[in-house]
Motif scaffolding. Structure first.
Motif, mmCIF file in Angstrom:
data_model
loop_
_atom_site.group_PDB
_atom_site.id
_atom_site.type_symbol
_atom_site.label_atom_id
_atom_site.label_comp_id
_atom_site.label_asym_id
_atom_site.label_seq_id
_atom_site.Cartn_x
_atom_site.Cartn_y
_atom_site.Cartn_z
ATOM 1 N N PRO A 77 -30.851 5.820 -141.080
ATOM 2 C CA PRO A 77 -31.862 6.891 -142.348
ATOM 3 C C PRO A 77 -33.158 6.999 -141.645
ATOM 4 N N ALA A 78 -33.894 5.291 -141.208
ATOM 5 C CA ALA A 78 -34.782 5.382 -140.901
ATOM 6 C C ALA A 78 -35.733 6.572 -139.757
ATOM 7 N N VAL A 79 -35.700 7.727 -140.501
ATOM 8 C CA VAL A 79 -36.151 9.064 -139.274
ATOM 9 C C VAL A 79 -37.617 9.031 -139.719
ATOM 10 N N HIS A 80 -38.329 8.868 -139.461
ATOM 11 C CA HIS A 80 -39.826 9.853 -140.342
ATOM 12 C C HIS A 80 -40.640 10.749 -139.512
ATOM 13 N N VAL A 81 -41.032 11.664 -140.347
ATOM 14 C CA VAL A 81 -42.139 12.317 -139.247
ATOM 15 C C VAL A 81 -43.714 12.156 -140.459
ATOM 16 N N ALA A 82 -44.383 12.795 -139.190
ATOM 17 C CA ALA A 82 -46.289 12.187 -139.363
ATOM 18 C C ALA A 82 -47.251 12.924 -138.972
ATOM 19 N N PRO A 83 -47.885 13.790 -139.565
ATOM 20 C CA PRO A 83 -48.254 14.491 -139.177
ATOM 21 C C PRO A 83 -50.077 13.999 -137.876
ATOM 22 N N LEU A 84 -50.151 14.544 -136.725
ATOM 23 C CA LEU A 84 -50.768 13.820 -134.957
ATOM 24 C C LEU A 84 -50.838 15.329 -134.709
ATOM 25 N N ASP A 85 -52.713 15.234 -134.720
ATOM 26 C CA ASP A 85 -52.638 16.303 -133.714
ATOM 27 C C ASP A 85 -53.756 15.918 -132.758
ATOM 28 N N LEU A 86 -53.167 15.438 -131.533
ATOM 29 C CA LEU A 86 -53.734 14.721 -130.182
ATOM 30 C C LEU A 86 -55.065 14.951 -130.223
ATOM 31 N N ALA A 87 -55.325 16.559 -130.445
ATOM 32 C CA ALA A 87 -56.603 17.064 -129.518
ATOM 33 C C ALA A 87 -57.839 16.841 -130.654
ATOM 34 N N ASP A 88 -57.601 16.348 -131.974
ATOM 35 C CA ASP A 88 -57.925 15.900 -132.939
ATOM 36 C C ASP A 88 -58.271 14.925 -133.398
ATOM 37 N N PRO A 89 -59.904 14.220 -132.931
ATOM 38 C CA PRO A 89 -59.743 12.911 -133.438
ATOM 39 C C PRO A 89 -59.828 12.751 -134.535
ATOM 40 N N ALA A 90 -60.365 12.956 -135.639
ATOM 41 C CA ALA A 90 -60.536 13.371 -136.900
ATOM 42 C C ALA A 90 -58.389 13.232 -137.403
ATOM 43 N N SER A 91 -57.451 13.561 -136.889
ATOM 44 C CA SER A 91 -56.190 13.795 -137.148
ATOM 45 C C SER A 91 -56.013 11.765 -136.496
ATOM 46 N N THR A 127 -58.913 20.806 -122.383
ATOM 47 C CA THR A 127 -57.686 20.290 -122.994
ATOM 48 C C THR A 127 -56.785 19.682 -122.224
ATOM 49 N N GLN A 128 -56.665 19.762 -121.357
ATOM 50 C CA GLN A 128 -55.466 18.680 -121.050
ATOM 51 C C GLN A 128 -55.421 17.358 -120.763
ATOM 52 N N PHE A 129 -56.838 17.026 -119.923
ATOM 53 C CA PHE A 129 -57.330 15.863 -120.012
ATOM 54 C C PHE A 129 -57.261 15.234 -121.355
ATOM 55 N N GLY A 130 -57.691 16.163 -122.545
ATOM 56 C CA GLY A 130 -58.813 15.552 -123.951
ATOM 57 C C GLY A 130 -57.230 15.591 -124.575
ATOM 58 N N THR A 131 -56.589 16.090 -124.409
ATOM 59 C CA THR A 131 -55.201 16.023 -125.541
ATOM 60 C C THR A 131 -54.251 15.031 -124.219
ATOM 61 N N ASN A 132 -53.867 14.869 -123.110
ATOM 62 C CA ASN A 132 -52.733 14.165 -123.084
ATOM 63 C C ASN A 132 -53.043 12.785 -122.063
ATOM 64 N N HIS A 133 -54.379 13.058 -122.071
ATOM 65 C CA HIS A 133 -54.740 11.331 -121.898
ATOM 66 C C HIS A 133 -55.940 11.277 -122.746
ATOM 67 N N LEU A 134 -57.080 11.900 -123.219
ATOM 68 C CA LEU A 134 -58.015 11.164 -124.251
ATOM 69 C C LEU A 134 -57.319 10.933 -125.478
ATOM 70 N N GLY A 135 -56.162 11.942 -126.545
ATOM 71 C CA GLY A 135 -55.673 11.874 -127.461
ATOM 72 C C GLY A 135 -55.128 10.714 -127.335
ATOM 73 N N HIS A 136 -53.894 10.147 -126.862
ATOM 74 C CA HIS A 136 -53.293 8.895 -126.242
ATOM 75 C C HIS A 136 -53.854 8.033 -126.161
ATOM 76 N N PHE A 137 -54.618 7.941 -125.768
ATOM 77 C CA PHE A 137 -55.808 6.576 -125.288
ATOM 78 C C PHE A 137 -56.170 6.098 -126.876
ATOM 79 N N ALA A 138 -57.035 7.372 -127.817
ATOM 80 C CA ALA A 138 -57.496 7.080 -128.844
ATOM 81 C C ALA A 138 -56.228 6.447 -130.445
ATOM 82 N N LEU A 139 -55.160 7.022 -129.770
ATOM 83 C CA LEU A 139 -54.050 6.967 -130.953
ATOM 84 C C LEU A 139 -54.084 5.339 -129.819
ATOM 85 N N ALA A 140 -53.702 4.990 -128.729
ATOM 86 C CA ALA A 140 -52.892 3.801 -128.908
ATOM 87 C C ALA A 140 -54.193 2.612 -129.547
#
Length: 315
Positions: A77-91, A127-140
């Motif tokens: 039962p512990a499967v959740h959803v949360a909003p995340l846009d990796l191209a948006d620093p605020a998100s 966009t590809q560098f910003g999303t695929n790398h920088l977005g995940h870098f910022a998230l981590a």
């Protein structure tokens, strides 16, 4: 030279095979892009083994239906959803601020491939560098405290054999001088995913955090939507076949991600690149049919440290 890591699993193994017999009860996992493609199969396997799984997605509405299916199919039962846009620093900031408690597994799975026209994120990055790398870098980085609190966290960085198409071109990350090349931009971003794993492990191992990168294999998913979908897949199948490599199902494509996320065989291992559930061989040259191996430039510690410092400045 460290010994190359192999496992009992291989190209035909599925994510379910990898987690068979594992108990991830009490572990908390985040899978970006976890509502489709190999992301959903990664999430399914982790949930099947008992982990609490959050699907971090751009479109929470459709993902709610996927999460419901995962809860039913896994009995978890512990499967959740949360909003995340990796191209948006605020998100990214909002996602991290809303998170409480430890993160044991962070699967940086979401991504875009070979966008045909040069586009930029809101921050002005390609966009590809910003999303695929920088977005995940910022998230981590935003989740660093939560990862450290896990006392043994793993970060999984989903790269691609596409990284063989380009190193990180530090003098022109955003194609302000170079002619834009959709696959070159994708390759640069996927190389960055590997370099992230190398440097994250170096910087964070003392916090109990390790990171590894991987090539999931050739798989037909929505990732290819910018390059012709089925037509591109037909050509890609031919290229893979010429190299003696078979396309995979999404369940097989998720196996290496799940291996890095959950298998005790990888305890304490970090800063490496895997394919077909084994560490890849380092190569120094690419041919037209090369679809395996990891480029030496993607594992170079000096490149990894430089990219980290540049990424800090950009985020």
């Amino acid at each position: 030279m460290t010994e190359r890591i192999t496992t009992p699993f291989g190209a035909a193994s599925t994510a379910a095979d990898v987690v068979a017999g594992l108990d991830l009860g009490g572990k908390r996992a985040i899978v970006t892009g976890g509502a489709s493609g190999i992301g959903v199969e990664t999430a399914r396997a982790l949930a099947l083994a008992g982990a609490e799984v959050t699907l971090a997605v751009r479109r929470p509405g459709p993902a709610d239906e996927v999460a419901g299916d995962l809860r039913r199919s896994t009995g978890n039962p512990a499967v959740h959803v949360a909003p995340l846009d990796l191209a948006d620093p605020a998100s990214i900031t909002a996602f991290a601020d809303a998170w409480t408690g430890p993160v044991h597994i962070l699967v940086n799975n979401a991504g875009v491939m070979a966008i045909q026209e040069l586009t930029r994120t809101a921050g002005g990055r390609e966009t590809q560098f910003g999303t695929n790398h920088l977005g995940h870098f910022a998230l981590a980085n935003a989740l660093h405290r939560a990862l450290a609190a896990a006392d043994g966290a793993r970060i999984v960085s989903v790269s691609s054999s596409g990284h063989l198409r380009s190193p990180v071109v530090f003098d022109d990350l955003d194609y302000r001088f170079r002619d834009y090349d959709p696959f070159g931009a994708y390759g640069q971003a996927k190389t960055a995913n590997v370099l992230f794993a190398v440097e994250a492990t170096r910087r964070w191992a003392d916090d109990g955090i390790v990171a590894n990168a991987l090539m999931p294999g050739g798989i037909h998913t929505a990732l290819q939507r910018h390059v012709g979908g089925s037509e591109y897949i037909a050509l890609a199948r031919e290229r893979f076949a010429a190299a003696g490599v078979h396309f995979k199902t999404p369940e097989q494509g998720a196996a290496t991600s799940v291996l890095l996320a959950a298998s005790p065989l990888l305890d304490g291992v970090g800063g490496r690149y895997f394919e077909d559930c084994a560490e890849a061989v380092e190569i120094t040259e690419r041919t037209p049919v090369t679809v395996a191996g990891v480029a030496a430039y993607a594992l170079d510690p000096a490149n990894a440290e430089r990219l980290w410092e540049v990424s800090l400045a950009l985020t």
